[in-house]
Design a protein around this motif. Sequence first.
Motif, short mmCIF file in Angstrom:
data_model
loop_
_atom_site.label_atom_id
_atom_site.label_comp_id
_atom_site.label_asym_id
_atom_site.label_seq_id
_atom_site.Cartn_x
_atom_site.Cartn_y
_atom_site.Cartn_z
N ALA A 1 -54.27 -60.66 24.71
CA ALA A 1 -52.97 -60.42 24.09
C ALA A 1 -52.86 -58.97 23.60
CB ALA A 1 -52.75 -61.39 22.93
N ALA A 2 -53.93 -58.45 23.01
CA ALA A 2 -53.92 -57.07 22.53
C ALA A 2 -53.80 -56.09 23.69
CB ALA A 2 -55.19 -56.78 21.72
N VAL B 1 -56.62 -55.24 11.84
CA VAL B 1 -55.91 -54.27 11.00
C VAL B 1 -55.05 -53.34 11.86
CG1 VAL B 1 -56.22 -52.27 9.46
CG2 VAL B 1 -57.53 -54.38 9.07
N LEU B 2 -55.60 -52.85 12.95
CA LEU B 2 -54.83 -51.95 13.82
C LEU B 2 -53.65 -52.68 14.47
CD1 LEU B 2 -57.82 -50.00 15.31
CD2 LEU B 2 -55.95 -49.01 13.96
N LEU B 3 -53.85 -53.92 14.86
CA LEU B 3 -52.74 -54.69 15.43
C LEU B 3 -51.69 -55.01 14.37
CD1 LEU B 3 -54.81 -57.01 17.77
CD2 LEU B 3 -53.24 -55.17 18.48
N LEU B 4 -52.13 -55.19 13.15
CA LEU B 4 -51.19 -55.39 12.05
C LEU B 4 -50.37 -54.12 11.81
CD1 LEU B 4 -50.38 -57.63 10.12
CD2 LEU B 4 -52.05 -56.73 8.49
N VAL B 5 -51.01 -52.95 11.89
CA VAL B 5 -50.29 -51.67 11.79
C VAL B 5 -49.23 -51.59 12.88
CG1 VAL B 5 -50.52 -49.17 12.08
CG2 VAL B 5 -52.13 -50.41 10.62
N MET B 6 -49.60 -51.95 14.11
CA MET B 6 -48.66 -51.95 15.22
C MET B 6 -47.46 -52.84 14.93
SD MET B 6 -47.96 -54.18 18.21
CE MET B 6 -49.13 -55.36 17.68
N ILE C 1 -50.79 -46.04 19.74
CA ILE C 1 -52.17 -45.68 19.38
C ILE C 1 -52.82 -46.81 18.59
CG2 ILE C 1 -53.56 -44.10 17.99
CD1 ILE C 1 -51.48 -41.90 18.86
N ALA C 2 -52.08 -47.42 17.66
CA ALA C 2 -52.62 -48.54 16.89
C ALA C 2 -52.93 -49.72 17.82
CB ALA C 2 -51.64 -48.96 15.80
N GLY C 3 -52.04 -50.00 18.75
CA GLY C 3 -52.26 -51.10 19.68
C GLY C 3 -53.47 -50.88 20.58
N ILE C 4 -53.60 -49.66 21.09
CA ILE C 4 -54.75 -49.33 21.93
C ILE C 4 -56.03 -49.40 21.11
CG2 ILE C 4 -55.87 -47.47 23.24
CD1 ILE C 4 -52.98 -46.64 24.12
N GLY C 5 -55.98 -48.89 19.88
CA GLY C 5 -57.15 -48.98 19.00
C GLY C 5 -57.52 -50.41 18.68
N ALA D 1 -61.01 -52.12 19.66
CA ALA D 1 -61.87 -52.73 18.63
C ALA D 1 -62.19 -54.18 18.99
CB ALA D 1 -61.20 -52.64 17.26
N LEU D 2 -61.20 -54.91 19.48
CA LEU D 2 -61.47 -56.30 19.87
C LEU D 2 -62.43 -56.38 21.06
CD1 LEU D 2 -57.99 -57.98 19.39
CD2 LEU D 2 -60.00 -58.16 17.93
#
Length: 163
Positions: free
Chosen positions: A15-16, A93-98, A144-148, A152-153
């Motif tokens: 999903a990410a 956290v990064l996906l939450l930022v996205m 960038i947040a989504g890619i990060g 991370a996942l």
Amino acid sequence: MSTLSEIVLIAAVIAAGLIAGLFYAYTCSVMPGLARADARTYVTGMREINVAILNGWFALSFGGAPLLAAVAAALHFKSDLRAALPWIIAGFVLLLVMLVVTMAVNVPLNNVLEAGFDGDNTDFEALRSKFEGVWERWNLVRTIAGIGGFGALVGGLIAHVRA
């Protein structure tokens, strides 16, 4: 528990990857392509994209990625697979930022675009100028947040497999 944690983590990674890829496509093709168009085409195109994207496939990756990452973190918290936990939490956290950037900036700008549209009476140049630069800058942030988050996942999945 290990099988469930693996399934959920793999689903979170998929999903990410899908949502990161979508926002990446906006960054490197959709928005540069629309930038070449006149203001009427730009505004009309963005309005149509904003309608078309509201579908179940988008919802599965957009909301599903952070939700699945949160569930994966919970499943890894009280297990012998804790080595993956920092990666999974970072991904969440990064996906939450996205998600927050999208809901706090991009969606309200989409609403401004829609509210400012008045058929042939629309000042397309003015409406575009209110929208384009700000929307694209924040799209880059969420990309960038989504890619990060995806990366991370993936790191979490590797740590999970090694544990």
